[in-house]
Design an enzyme around this catalytic site. Sequence first.
Site, PDB file in Angstrom:
ATOM      1  N   LYS A  13      30.739  38.431  42.117  1.00 58.91           N
ATOM      2  CA  LYS A  13      30.517  39.550  43.187  1.00 58.91           C
ATOM      3  C   LYS A  13      29.042  40.063  43.237  1.00 58.91           C
ATOM      4  O   LYS A  13      28.362  39.966  44.263  1.00 58.91           O
ATOM      5  CB  LYS A  13      31.290  40.552  43.110  1.00 58.91           C
ATOM      6  CG  LYS A  13      32.945  40.213  43.048  1.00 58.91           C
ATOM      7  CD  LYS A  13      33.889  41.292  43.156  1.00 58.91           C
ATOM      8  CE  LYS A  13      33.895  42.418  41.898  1.00 58.91           C
ATOM      9  NZ  LYS A  13      34.092  41.601  40.651  1.00 58.91           N
ATOM     10  N   ARG A  88      39.936  48.187  45.464  1.00 55.62           N
ATOM     11  CA  ARG A  88      40.555  47.366  44.255  1.00 55.62           C
ATOM     12  C   ARG A  88      42.052  47.381  44.176  1.00 55.62           C
ATOM     13  O   ARG A  88      42.535  46.905  43.397  1.00 55.62           O
ATOM     14  CB  ARG A  88      39.900  48.163  43.062  1.00 55.62           C
ATOM     15  CG  ARG A  88      38.806  47.024  42.314  1.00 55.62           C
ATOM     16  CD  ARG A  88      38.235  47.859  41.210  1.00 55.62           C
ATOM     17  NE  ARG A  88      37.810  46.852  40.186  1.00 55.62           N
ATOM     18  CZ  ARG A  88      36.715  46.469  40.212  1.00 55.62           C
ATOM     19  NH1 ARG A  88      35.663  46.780  41.137  1.00 55.62           N
ATOM     20  NH2 ARG A  88      36.095  45.767  39.117  1.00 55.62           N
ATOM     21  N   ARG A 122      27.325  37.871  29.001  1.00 51.27           N
ATOM     22  CA  ARG A 122      26.363  38.375  29.929  1.00 51.27           C
ATOM     23  C   ARG A 122      25.526  39.518  29.296  1.00 51.27           C
ATOM     24  O   ARG A 122      25.859  40.432  28.565  1.00 51.27           O
ATOM     25  CB  ARG A 122      27.163  39.183  31.117  1.00 51.27           C
ATOM     26  CG  ARG A 122      26.172  39.986  31.921  1.00 51.27           C
ATOM     27  CD  ARG A 122      27.035  40.376  33.422  1.00 51.27           C
ATOM     28  NE  ARG A 122      28.256  40.953  32.964  1.00 51.27           N
ATOM     29  CZ  ARG A 122      28.946  41.343  34.092  1.00 51.27           C
ATOM     30  NH1 ARG A 122      28.809  41.118  35.031  1.00 51.27           N
ATOM     31  NH2 ARG A 122      29.936  42.071  33.716  1.00 51.27           N
ATOM     32  N   ARG A 164      40.583  43.758  32.033  1.00 47.89           N
ATOM     33  CA  ARG A 164      40.323  43.939  33.278  1.00 47.89           C
ATOM     34  C   ARG A 164      40.725  42.848  34.217  1.00 47.89           C
ATOM     35  O   ARG A 164      41.046  42.863  35.665  1.00 47.89           O
ATOM     36  CB  ARG A 164      38.732  43.822  33.363  1.00 47.89           C
ATOM     37  CG  ARG A 164      38.010  44.900  32.862  1.00 47.89           C
ATOM     38  CD  ARG A 164      36.635  44.683  32.316  1.00 47.89           C
ATOM     39  NE  ARG A 164      35.760  44.114  33.358  1.00 47.89           N
ATOM     40  CZ  ARG A 164      34.457  43.698  32.895  1.00 47.89           C
ATOM     41  NH1 ARG A 164      34.189  43.410  31.634  1.00 47.89           N
ATOM     42  NH2 ARG A 164      33.974  43.211  33.982  1.00 47.89           N
TER      43      ARG A 164
HETATM   44  P1  AP5 Z   1      28.491  39.012  38.219  1.00 44.01           P
HETATM   45  O1  AP5 Z   1      27.741  38.563  39.598  1.00 44.01           O
HETATM   46  O2  AP5 Z   1      27.874  40.192  37.436  1.00 44.01           O
HETATM   47  O3  AP5 Z   1      30.047  39.166  38.445  1.00 44.01           O
HETATM   48  P2  AP5 Z   1      30.936  40.322  39.080  1.00 44.01           P
HETATM   49  O4  AP5 Z   1      32.049  39.561  39.641  1.00 44.01           O
HETATM   50  O5  AP5 Z   1      29.941  41.454  39.787  1.00 44.01           O
HETATM   51  O6  AP5 Z   1      31.463  40.914  37.634  1.00 44.01           O
HETATM   52  P3  AP5 Z   1      31.591  42.357  37.171  1.00 44.01           P
HETATM   53  O7  AP5 Z   1      31.922  42.360  35.654  1.00 44.01           O
HETATM   54  O8  AP5 Z   1      30.578  43.128  37.761  1.00 44.01           O
HETATM   55  O9  AP5 Z   1      32.869  42.602  37.773  1.00 44.01           O
HETATM   56  P4  AP5 Z   1      33.985  43.800  37.673  1.00 44.01           P
HETATM   57  O10 AP5 Z   1      34.809  43.985  38.956  1.00 44.01           O
HETATM   58  O11 AP5 Z   1      34.660  43.618  36.357  1.00 44.01           O
HETATM   59  O12 AP5 Z   1      33.025  44.948  37.591  1.00 44.01           O
HETATM   60  P5  AP5 Z   1      32.584  46.296  38.295  1.00 44.01           P
HETATM   61  O13 AP5 Z   1      31.240  46.806  37.918  1.00 44.01           O
HETATM   62  O14 AP5 Z   1      32.703  46.055  39.668  1.00 44.01           O
HETATM   63  O15 AP5 Z   1      28.665  37.622  37.361  1.00 44.01           O
HETATM   64  C1  AP5 Z   1      29.071  37.583  36.127  1.00 44.01           C
HETATM   65  C2  AP5 Z   1      28.142  36.997  35.182  1.00 44.01           C
HETATM   66  O16 AP5 Z   1      28.286  35.347  35.575  1.00 44.01           O
HETATM   67  C3  AP5 Z   1      26.730  37.229  35.224  1.00 44.01           C
HETATM   68  O17 AP5 Z   1      26.159  37.003  33.958  1.00 44.01           O
HETATM   69  C4  AP5 Z   1      26.174  36.162  36.262  1.00 44.01           C
HETATM   70  O18 AP5 Z   1      24.752  35.732  35.934  1.00 44.01           O
HETATM   71  C5  AP5 Z   1      26.944  34.859  35.987  1.00 44.01           C
HETATM   72  N1  AP5 Z   1      27.059  34.145  37.107  1.00 44.01           N
HETATM   73  C6  AP5 Z   1      27.295  34.519  38.511  1.00 44.01           C
HETATM   74  N2  AP5 Z   1      27.467  33.505  39.325  1.00 44.01           N
HETATM   75  C7  AP5 Z   1      27.557  32.413  38.531  1.00 44.01           C
HETATM   76  C8  AP5 Z   1      27.631  30.914  38.694  1.00 44.01           C
HETATM   77  N3  AP5 Z   1      27.838  30.538  39.876  1.00 44.01           N
HETATM   78  N4  AP5 Z   1      27.612  30.011  37.641  1.00 44.01           N
HETATM   79  C9  AP5 Z   1      27.306  30.526  36.444  1.00 44.01           C
HETATM   80  N5  AP5 Z   1      27.040  31.824  36.292  1.00 44.01           N
HETATM   81  C10 AP5 Z   1      27.204  32.590  37.287  1.00 44.01           C
HETATM   82  O19 AP5 Z   1      33.517  47.399  37.637  1.00 44.01           O
HETATM   83  C11 AP5 Z   1      33.589  47.737  36.427  1.00 44.01           C
HETATM   84  C12 AP5 Z   1      34.579  48.790  36.048  1.00 44.01           C
HETATM   85  O20 AP5 Z   1      34.310  50.159  37.009  1.00 44.01           O
HETATM   86  C13 AP5 Z   1      36.095  48.489  36.297  1.00 44.01           C
HETATM   87  O21 AP5 Z   1      36.761  47.723  35.358  1.00 44.01           O
HETATM   88  C14 AP5 Z   1      36.864  49.890  36.841  1.00 44.01           C
HETATM   89  O22 AP5 Z   1      37.224  50.392  35.432  1.00 44.01           O
HETATM   90  C15 AP5 Z   1      35.815  50.698  37.317  1.00 44.01           C
HETATM   91  N6  AP5 Z   1      35.677  50.342  38.899  1.00 44.01           N
HETATM   92  C16 AP5 Z   1      34.681  49.636  39.644  1.00 44.01           C
HETATM   93  N7  AP5 Z   1      35.018  49.742  41.085  1.00 44.01           N
HETATM   94  C17 AP5 Z   1      36.271  50.571  41.248  1.00 44.01           C
HETATM   95  C18 AP5 Z   1      37.475  50.984  42.201  1.00 44.01           C
HETATM   96  N8  AP5 Z   1      36.981  50.467  43.102  1.00 44.01           N
HETATM   97  N9  AP5 Z   1      38.271  51.605  41.592  1.00 44.01           N
HETATM   98  C19 AP5 Z   1      38.622  52.089  40.536  1.00 44.01           C
HETATM   99  N10 AP5 Z   1      37.823  51.789  39.465  1.00 44.01           N
HETATM  100  C20 AP5 Z   1      36.567  50.922  39.584  1.00 44.01           C
HETATM  101 MG    MG Z   2      29.365  43.254  39.400  1.00 44.21          MG
END
Ligand code: AP5
Ligand code: MG
Length: 211
Positions: A13, A88, A122, A164
């Site tokens: 994402k 989410r 990562r 997660r």
């Molecule tokens: P990346 O682009 O970083 O993936 P992502 O989907 O953004 O992964 P996140 O870990 O950020 O998702 P998440 O939803 O768990 O975390 P968030 O910060 O939103 O890619 C991942 C890796 O893969 C990278 O190293 C990248 O380089 C690599 N990659 C990407 N594309 C690739 C490809 N095509 N091929 C190979 N490699 C690739 O949330 C964190 C926490 O915050 C949650 O767990 C929760 O506790 C809280 N939170 C956030 N939003 C909410 C909400 N709305 N409600 C309640 N709690 C929330």
């Molecule tokens: Mg992210």
Amino acid sequence: MNIILLGAPGAGKGTQATKISERYHLPHISTGDIFRANIKNQTEIGMLAKSYIDKGELVPDEVTCAIVKDRLTWEDCKNGCLLDGFPRNTFQAEELDKFAKIDAVVNINIDFSLLMDRLCGRRVCKECGESFHVSTLNGATTCSRCGGELYQRKDDNPETVKSRLDVYDAQTAPLIDYYTKKGIILNFTGTEAPASVLFEEVAAVLDQKIR
Ligand code: AP5
Ligand code: MG
């Protein structure tokens, strides 16, 4: 145009958001990034969020929805925005419908078997936010783009990643159905191909809608 990016943790994402945001001049709003900035600055929201994020659980809806509702009133959102990681769960989606009209949902479907390694390997730049996989770094500890220090997110460990993914399955995946019923979902498949390949597919579809 308001766009949501939907997908499991590690689906890409954030990676796609950077590219979409640049191409269509939409502010990238990531609730995860907002929480991490609050944790870094040791705000009250940050301290609360940390207790949930470290366990891989969702931060309470009232807090999360209030942050997004406020953020969408900023001047830079007047022509739309790109939401990454929000909503989410169904409650958040229903709340969002009360204060924003969503035009498209970019949903990245991906096989879970790819995600554990992606996330645990990562490393993220403290300065510019760029992500790298440890296998490509050859031991480097600084960002090849800006020279910033690389770090590992605290929630990128096997136990927290597992929780997660469970939370995604139970609470977030039902949103695919929610937005399919509204007729605004755009489905894509994440693969091992470079992120630029997926972006080309996404842009080809969004170009039709936006330009
Ligand atoms: P990346 O682009 O970083 O993936 P992502 O989907 O953004 O992964 P996140 O870990 O950020 O998702 P998440 O939803 O768990 O975390 P968030 O910060 O939103 O890619 C991942 C890796 O893969 C990278 O190293 C990248 O380089 C690599 N990659 C990407 N594309 C690739 C490809 N095509 N091929 C190979 N490699 C690739 O949330 C964190 C926490 O915050 C949650 O767990 C929760 O506790 C809280 N939170 C956030 N939003 C909410 C909400 N709305 N409600 C309640 N709690 C929330
Ligand atoms: Mg992210």
